[in-house]
Design a protein around this motif. Sequence first.
Motif, PDB file in Angstrom:
ATOM      1  N   UNK A   1       0.838  -1.203   0.000  1.00 60.16           N
ATOM      2  CA  UNK A   1       0.000   0.000   0.000  1.00 60.16           C
ATOM      3  C   UNK A   1       0.874   1.255   0.000  1.00 60.16           C
ATOM      4  N   UNK A   2       1.983   1.215   0.758  1.00 58.65           N
ATOM      5  CA  UNK A   2       2.910   2.349   0.769  1.00 58.65           C
ATOM      6  C   UNK A   2       3.498   2.580  -0.624  1.00 58.65           C
ATOM      7  N   UNK A   3       3.876   1.507  -1.293  1.00 59.13           N
ATOM      8  CA  UNK A   3       4.438   1.644  -2.641  1.00 59.13           C
ATOM      9  C   UNK A   3       3.383   2.189  -3.603  1.00 59.13           C
ATOM     10  N   UNK A   4       2.152   1.725  -3.479  1.00 60.83           N
ATOM     11  CA  UNK A   4       1.077   2.263  -4.319  1.00 60.83           C
ATOM     12  C   UNK A   4       0.871   3.752  -4.060  1.00 60.83           C
ATOM     13  N   UNK A   5       0.949   4.131  -2.776  1.00 55.38           N
ATOM     14  CA  UNK A   5       0.759   5.537  -2.426  1.00 55.38           C
ATOM     15  C   UNK A   5       1.875   6.411  -3.000  1.00 55.38           C
ATOM     16  N   UNK A   6       3.103   5.916  -2.939  1.00 52.40           N
ATOM     17  CA  UNK A   6       4.210   6.693  -3.517  1.00 52.40           C
ATOM     18  C   UNK A   6       4.005   6.912  -5.014  1.00 52.40           C
ATOM     19  N   UNK A   7       3.614   5.864  -5.698  1.00 50.52           N
ATOM     20  CA  UNK A   7       3.367   5.983  -7.136  1.00 50.52           C
ATOM     21  C   UNK A   7       2.202   6.903  -7.446  1.00 50.52           C
ATOM     22  N   UNK A   8       1.159   6.826  -6.618  1.00 51.73           N
ATOM     23  CA  UNK A   8      -0.015   7.671  -6.850  1.00 51.73           C
ATOM     24  C   UNK A   8       0.308   9.147  -6.623  1.00 51.73           C
ATOM     25  N   UNK A   9       1.083   9.430  -5.598  1.00 52.57           N
ATOM     26  CA  UNK A   9       1.448  10.827  -5.330  1.00 52.57           C
ATOM     27  C   UNK A   9       2.357  11.355  -6.442  1.00 52.57           C
ATOM     28  N   UNK A  10       3.248  10.520  -6.911  1.00 53.62           N
ATOM     29  CA  UNK A  10       4.118  10.939  -8.018  1.00 53.62           C
ATOM     30  C   UNK A  10       3.284  11.233  -9.266  1.00 53.62           C
ATOM     31  N   UNK A  11       2.349  10.344  -9.567  1.00 49.77           N
ATOM     32  CA  UNK A  11       1.495  10.559 -10.732  1.00 49.77           C
ATOM     33  C   UNK A  11       0.609  11.787 -10.531  1.00 49.77           C
ATOM     34  N   UNK A  12       0.130  11.955  -9.302  1.00 48.58           N
ATOM     35  CA  UNK A  12      -0.706  13.116  -8.998  1.00 48.58           C
ATOM     36  C   UNK A  12       0.044  14.426  -9.143  1.00 48.58           C
ATOM     37  N   UNK A  13       1.318  14.430  -8.753  1.00 51.34           N
ATOM     38  CA  UNK A  13       2.109  15.663  -8.905  1.00 51.34           C
ATOM     39  C   UNK A  13       2.332  15.981 -10.383  1.00 51.34           C
ATOM     40  N   UNK A  14       2.445  14.948 -11.206  1.00 47.88           N
ATOM     41  CA  UNK A  14       2.548  15.183 -12.645  1.00 47.88           C
ATOM     42  C   UNK A  14       1.260  15.796 -13.164  1.00 47.88           C
ATOM     43  N   UNK A  15       0.127  15.303 -12.684  1.00 48.19           N
ATOM     44  CA  UNK A  15      -1.158  15.875 -13.089  1.00 48.19           C
ATOM     45  C   UNK A  15      -1.283  17.327 -12.658  1.00 48.19           C
ATOM     46  N   UNK A  16      -0.776  17.650 -11.457  1.00 44.71           N
ATOM     47  CA  UNK A  16      -0.863  19.036 -10.985  1.00 44.71           C
ATOM     48  C   UNK A  16      -0.068  19.986 -11.865  1.00 44.71           C
ATOM     49  N   UNK A  17       1.096  19.549 -12.337  1.00 43.45           N
ATOM     50  CA  UNK A  17       1.902  20.428 -13.195  1.00 43.45           C
ATOM     51  C   UNK A  17       1.375  20.462 -14.623  1.00 43.45           C
ATOM     52  N   UNK A  18       0.835  19.344 -15.083  1.00 41.67           N
ATOM     53  CA  UNK A  18       0.362  19.280 -16.468  1.00 41.67           C
ATOM     54  C   UNK A  18      -1.004  19.942 -16.632  1.00 41.67           C
ATOM     55  N   UNK A  19      -1.853  19.787 -15.620  1.00 43.28           N
ATOM     56  CA  UNK A  19      -3.193  20.387 -15.647  1.00 43.28           C
ATOM     57  C   UNK A  19      -3.349  21.311 -14.445  1.00 43.28           C
ATOM     58  N   UNK A  20      -2.862  22.525 -14.539  1.00 43.12           N
ATOM     59  CA  UNK A  20      -2.957  23.433 -13.383  1.00 43.12           C
ATOM     60  C   UNK A  20      -4.419  23.804 -13.114  1.00 43.12           C
TER      61      UNK A  20
END
Length: 98
Positions: free
Chosen positions: A21-40
């Motif tokens: 679950x921790x590994x999934x969370x790390x990946x999700x936060x990384x992907x989410x940060x990409x979404x934040x920069x790509x779609x402000x």
Amino acid sequence: MFRKIARLFVIKTNWEAYMIIYALALGAVERGSVYLTRFPGFGGKLLFLACTGAVFMAGGKILDALKYEKAQRLAAAAQEAAPRQARQSSSRREREAA
């Protein structure tokens, strides 16, 4: 050999589940940060929340599955032990009657 390798991919304990679950969370936060920069703006925030929300749902499902499998193993062990106890008590009664 294949069975030994397949056992590596089975989650057996809560500790293993928490690490996954921790590994999934790390990946999700990384992907989410990409979404934040790509779609402000609001869209990026919604996509970020969707990523992290998926981890919560998957983590809950993993932990529930572990709980269910543990209960199933305990029930099977109890069913297996019940006939053994019945045989022991009946043989004990036969010895006392003789």
